[in-house]
Design a protein around this motif. Structure first.
Motif, PDB file in Angstrom:
ATOM      1  N   PRO A  36     -31.081 136.528  33.246  1.00 31.02           N
ATOM      2  CA  PRO A  36     -30.966 136.528  34.715  1.00 31.02           C
ATOM      3  C   PRO A  36     -32.291 136.162  35.358  1.00 31.02           C
ATOM      4  CG  PRO A  36     -29.960 138.496  33.769  1.00 31.02           C
ATOM      5  CD  PRO A  36     -30.694 137.821  32.660  1.00 31.02           C
ATOM      6  N   VAL A  37     -32.223 135.780  36.626  1.00 24.26           N
ATOM      7  CA  VAL A  37     -33.406 135.269  37.317  1.00 24.26           C
ATOM      8  C   VAL A  37     -34.533 136.301  37.347  1.00 24.26           C
ATOM      9  CG1 VAL A  37     -34.287 134.456  39.533  1.00 24.26           C
ATOM     10  CG2 VAL A  37     -32.058 133.672  38.712  1.00 24.26           C
ATOM     11  N   VAL A  38     -34.201 137.572  37.610  1.00 24.47           N
ATOM     12  CA  VAL A  38     -35.237 138.605  37.707  1.00 24.47           C
ATOM     13  C   VAL A  38     -35.996 138.731  36.399  1.00 24.47           C
ATOM     14  CG1 VAL A  38     -35.664 141.051  38.099  1.00 24.47           C
ATOM     15  CG2 VAL A  38     -33.934 139.854  39.460  1.00 24.47           C
ATOM     16  N   TYR A  39     -35.281 138.751  35.277  1.00 26.60           N
ATOM     17  CA  TYR A  39     -35.932 138.877  33.975  1.00 26.60           C
ATOM     18  C   TYR A  39     -36.672 137.595  33.593  1.00 26.60           C
ATOM     19  CZ  TYR A  39     -33.045 143.046  33.550  1.00 26.60           C
ATOM     20  OH  TYR A  39     -32.451 144.272  33.768  1.00 26.60           O
ATOM     21  N   GLN A  40     -36.207 136.468  34.091  1.00 29.25           N
ATOM     22  CA  GLN A  40     -36.896 135.211  33.798  1.00 29.25           C
ATOM     23  C   GLN A  40     -38.286 135.182  34.431  1.00 29.25           C
ATOM     24  OE1 GLN A  40     -34.009 132.322  35.141  1.00 29.25           O
ATOM     25  NE2 GLN A  40     -33.304 131.925  33.063  1.00 29.25           N
ATOM     26  N   TRP A  41     -38.412 135.730  35.625  1.00 30.06           N
ATOM     27  CA  TRP A  41     -39.746 135.826  36.232  1.00 30.06           C
ATOM     28  C   TRP A  41     -40.665 136.708  35.394  1.00 30.06           C
ATOM     29  CZ3 TRP A  41     -41.623 132.545  39.467  1.00 30.06           C
ATOM     30  CH2 TRP A  41     -40.809 131.893  40.390  1.00 30.06           C
ATOM     31  N   LEU A  43     -40.377 137.180  32.163  1.00 27.80           N
ATOM     32  CA  LEU A  43     -40.679 136.420  30.950  1.00 27.80           C
ATOM     33  C   LEU A  43     -41.757 135.386  31.212  1.00 27.80           C
ATOM     34  CD1 LEU A  43     -40.009 135.660  27.998  1.00 27.80           C
ATOM     35  CD2 LEU A  43     -38.238 134.107  28.910  1.00 27.80           C
ATOM     36  N   PHE A  44     -41.701 134.747  32.364  1.00 31.58           N
ATOM     37  CA  PHE A  44     -42.724 133.750  32.709  1.00 31.58           C
ATOM     38  C   PHE A  44     -44.112 134.385  32.783  1.00 31.58           C
ATOM     39  CE2 PHE A  44     -45.169 131.789  36.216  1.00 31.58           C
ATOM     40  CZ  PHE A  44     -45.443 130.563  35.614  1.00 31.58           C
ATOM     41  N   LEU A  45     -44.215 135.542  33.440  1.00 22.59           N
ATOM     42  CA  LEU A  45     -45.508 136.228  33.548  1.00 22.59           C
ATOM     43  C   LEU A  45     -46.002 136.691  32.184  1.00 22.59           C
ATOM     44  CD1 LEU A  45     -44.905 138.335  36.795  1.00 22.59           C
ATOM     45  CD2 LEU A  45     -46.197 136.204  36.556  1.00 22.59           C
ATOM     46  N   LEU A  46     -45.080 137.159  31.331  1.00 23.20           N
ATOM     47  CA  LEU A  46     -45.459 137.598  29.996  1.00 23.20           C
ATOM     48  C   LEU A  46     -45.987 136.440  29.162  1.00 23.20           C
ATOM     49  CD1 LEU A  46     -45.560 139.721  27.742  1.00 23.20           C
ATOM     50  CD2 LEU A  46     -43.159 139.173  27.244  1.00 23.20           C
ATOM     51  N   LEU A  47     -45.305 135.298  29.206  1.00 15.88           N
ATOM     52  CA  LEU A  47     -45.743 134.128  28.444  1.00 15.88           C
ATOM     53  C   LEU A  47     -47.081 133.603  28.964  1.00 15.88           C
ATOM     54  CD1 LEU A  47     -42.348 132.227  28.064  1.00 15.88           C
ATOM     55  CD2 LEU A  47     -43.647 133.362  26.260  1.00 15.88           C
ATOM     56  N   MET A  48     -47.261 133.655  30.272  1.00 14.01           N
ATOM     57  CA  MET A  48     -48.534 133.229  30.833  1.00 14.01           C
ATOM     58  C   MET A  48     -49.667 134.131  30.353  1.00 14.01           C
ATOM     59  SD  MET A  48     -49.497 132.532  34.854  1.00 14.01           S
ATOM     60  CE  MET A  48     -49.083 134.211  35.337  1.00 14.01           C
ATOM     61  N   LEU A  49     -49.410 135.452  30.304  1.00 19.35           N
ATOM     62  CA  LEU A  49     -50.419 136.395  29.825  1.00 19.35           C
ATOM     63  C   LEU A  49     -50.725 136.166  28.351  1.00 19.35           C
ATOM     64  CD1 LEU A  49     -52.163 138.927  30.271  1.00 19.35           C
ATOM     65  CD2 LEU A  49     -50.141 140.309  29.702  1.00 19.35           C
ATOM     66  N   LEU A  50     -49.693 135.973  27.529  1.00 24.48           N
ATOM     67  CA  LEU A  50     -49.907 135.729  26.101  1.00 24.48           C
ATOM     68  C   LEU A  50     -50.689 134.449  25.863  1.00 24.48           C
ATOM     69  CD1 LEU A  50     -46.407 136.716  24.630  1.00 24.48           C
ATOM     70  CD2 LEU A  50     -48.543 138.003  24.467  1.00 24.48           C
ATOM     71  N   THR A  51     -50.401 133.419  26.651  1.00 18.29           N
ATOM     72  CA  THR A  51     -51.106 132.145  26.497  1.00 18.29           C
ATOM     73  C   THR A  51     -52.580 132.280  26.853  1.00 18.29           C
ATOM     74  OG1 THR A  51     -49.065 130.961  27.043  1.00 18.29           O
ATOM     75  CG2 THR A  51     -51.114 129.710  27.137  1.00 18.29           C
ATOM     76  N   ALA A 124     -43.739 127.414  30.258  1.00 19.16           N
ATOM     77  CA  ALA A 124     -44.627 128.479  29.785  1.00 19.16           C
ATOM     78  C   ALA A 124     -44.451 128.719  28.291  1.00 19.16           C
ATOM     79  CB  ALA A 124     -44.358 129.761  30.568  1.00 19.16           C
ATOM     80  N   ALA A 125     -43.213 128.671  27.797  1.00 19.84           N
ATOM     81  CA  ALA A 125     -42.977 128.836  26.362  1.00 19.84           C
ATOM     82  C   ALA A 125     -43.604 127.697  25.574  1.00 19.84           C
ATOM     83  CB  ALA A 125     -41.479 128.910  26.091  1.00 19.84           C
ATOM     84  N   THR A 126     -43.504 126.488  26.094  1.00 19.18           N
ATOM     85  CA  THR A 126     -44.112 125.335  25.429  1.00 19.18           C
ATOM     86  C   THR A 126     -45.627 125.448  25.401  1.00 19.18           C
ATOM     87  OG1 THR A 126     -42.263 123.936  26.140  1.00 19.18           O
ATOM     88  CG2 THR A 126     -44.270 122.823  25.427  1.00 19.18           C
ATOM     89  N   TYR A 127     -46.223 125.847  26.513  1.00 21.35           N
ATOM     90  CA  TYR A 127     -47.677 126.031  26.560  1.00 21.35           C
ATOM     91  C   TYR A 127     -48.124 127.087  25.553  1.00 21.35           C
ATOM     92  CZ  TYR A 127     -48.347 123.221  30.795  1.00 21.35           C
ATOM     93  OH  TYR A 127     -48.426 122.193  31.694  1.00 21.35           O
ATOM     94  N   CYS A 128     -47.383 128.184  25.477  1.00 20.93           N
ATOM     95  CA  CYS A 128     -47.731 129.263  24.555  1.00 20.93           C
ATOM     96  C   CYS A 128     -47.691 128.776  23.108  1.00 20.93           C
ATOM     97  CB  CYS A 128     -46.780 130.441  24.749  1.00 20.93           C
ATOM     98  SG  CYS A 128     -47.234 131.927  23.829  1.00 20.93           S
ATOM     99  N   PHE A 129     -46.721 127.937  22.783  1.00 19.16           N
ATOM    100  CA  PHE A 129     -46.619 127.405  21.414  1.00 19.16           C
ATOM    101  C   PHE A 129     -47.717 126.395  21.132  1.00 19.16           C
ATOM    102  CE2 PHE A 129     -44.994 124.055  18.599  1.00 19.16           C
ATOM    103  CZ  PHE A 129     -44.791 124.795  17.443  1.00 19.16           C
ATOM    104  N   VAL A 130     -47.944 125.481  22.066  1.00 20.89           N
ATOM    105  CA  VAL A 130     -48.914 124.410  21.842  1.00 20.89           C
ATOM    106  C   VAL A 130     -50.335 124.952  21.762  1.00 20.89           C
ATOM    107  CG1 VAL A 130     -49.945 122.367  22.889  1.00 20.89           C
ATOM    108  CG2 VAL A 130     -47.468 122.620  22.862  1.00 20.89           C
ATOM    109  N   VAL A 131     -50.672 125.912  22.616  1.00 25.41           N
ATOM    110  CA  VAL A 131     -52.030 126.441  22.645  1.00 25.41           C
ATOM    111  C   VAL A 131     -52.350 127.240  21.382  1.00 25.41           C
ATOM    112  CG1 VAL A 131     -53.511 128.091  23.863  1.00 25.41           C
ATOM    113  CG2 VAL A 131     -52.236 126.410  25.146  1.00 25.41           C
ATOM    114  N   SER A 132     -51.344 127.738  20.692  1.00 21.34           N
ATOM    115  CA  SER A 132     -51.575 128.549  19.498  1.00 21.34           C
ATOM    116  C   SER A 132     -51.283 127.818  18.194  1.00 21.34           C
ATOM    117  CB  SER A 132     -50.712 129.821  19.555  1.00 21.34           C
ATOM    118  OG  SER A 132     -49.339 129.487  19.568  1.00 21.34           O
ATOM    119  N   THR A 133     -50.820 126.560  18.261  1.00 22.89           N
ATOM    120  CA  THR A 133     -50.397 125.844  17.055  1.00 22.89           C
ATOM    121  C   THR A 133     -51.054 124.476  16.986  1.00 22.89           C
ATOM    122  OG1 THR A 133     -48.230 126.928  17.324  1.00 22.89           O
ATOM    123  CG2 THR A 133     -48.394 125.170  15.683  1.00 22.89           C
TER     124      THR A 133
END
Length: 224
Positions: A36-41, A43-51, A124-133
């Motif tokens: 859902p949209v609320v959880y997607q926001w 997830l976006f913040l979490l992926l940004m933090l992990l990256t 954000a998921a793509t950035y997280c993968f690319v920056v770590s791989t």
């Protein structure tokens, strides 16, 4: 080395097996498209933090990376929500035009919001993968997925020629700048056209040099 590779090699997760990072990337992409949209926001913040934490980059640098895809997303969202109706009912903002009204559709606004957050989460998921791989781990991951070798080699060649294009373009641009090739608008356009023409010629020469070197090394049709 490209800037994104420098971040990948200095990442805190560079030594994590690429298979694990590949599965994490796949799961986050699925969640980006299904939550859902609320959880997607969230997830976006979490992926940004992990990256930022894993890639040792600042929030400012991350936001700079988002500017280019955000520009495409902005134009896409604007084109999605604008519509034309005979009556202003269903329009959040309307402007009389001819015999109808031009404005922002309330129904399409919700769809545009979902599209926006899904795209942001996927980026954000793509950035997280690319920056770590690093790229060599990406090749190992692609080989592990049993993809046809011709596709893996095409990706390897494309990646290699990115370096060649950047190197040659930088050399030509530096030479033109030293000769004041970009001081006036007329000179700027002329120098840019010359850069494009010379870049094509130099890339073709480098391609022939690569073929010659492969021939000397008894190339048998496989890079990997």
């Amino acid at each position: 080395m490209l800037l994104i590779d420098k971040y990948a090699y200095r990442s805190r997760w560079v030594h994590v097996p690429p298979v694990y990072k590949g599965w994490f990337y796949l799961v986050t992409l699925i969640l980006a498209l299904t939550l859902p949209v609320v959880y997607q926001w969230g997830l976006f913040l979490l992926l940004m933090l992990l990256t930022c934490v894993g890639g040792r980059i600042t929030l400012r640098q991350y936001l700079r990376w988002l500017r280019l895809p955000a520009g495409f997303l902005l134009f896409s969202i604007i084109a999605m929500v604008l519509t034309y109706h005979q009556q202003p009912d269903g329009l959040i903002i309307s402007l009389p035009v001819a015999d109808g009204f031009f404005g922002v559709s309330r129904e399409l606004w919700g769809m545009a919001e979902q599209t926006l957050i899904r795209c942001l989460c996927s980026i954000a998921a793509t950035y997280c993968f690319v920056v770590s791989t690093p790229f060599n781990q990406c090749i190992r991951l692609l080989k592990a997925t049993r993809l046809p070798m011709v596709l893996v080699e095409q990706m390897l060649l494309t990646y290699r020629f990115i370096f060649i294009l950047i190197e040659e373009a930088h050399a030509i641009f530096t030479a033109q700048t030293l000769r004041f090739g970009y001081i006036r608008r007329r000179n700027w356009l002329k120098s840019l056209a010359q850069l494009a023409a010379m870049l094509l010629q130099r890339v073709l020469v480098r391609h022939q040099q690569m073929k010659a070197s492969l021939f000397v090394k008894l190339y048998q049709g496989e890079f990997l």
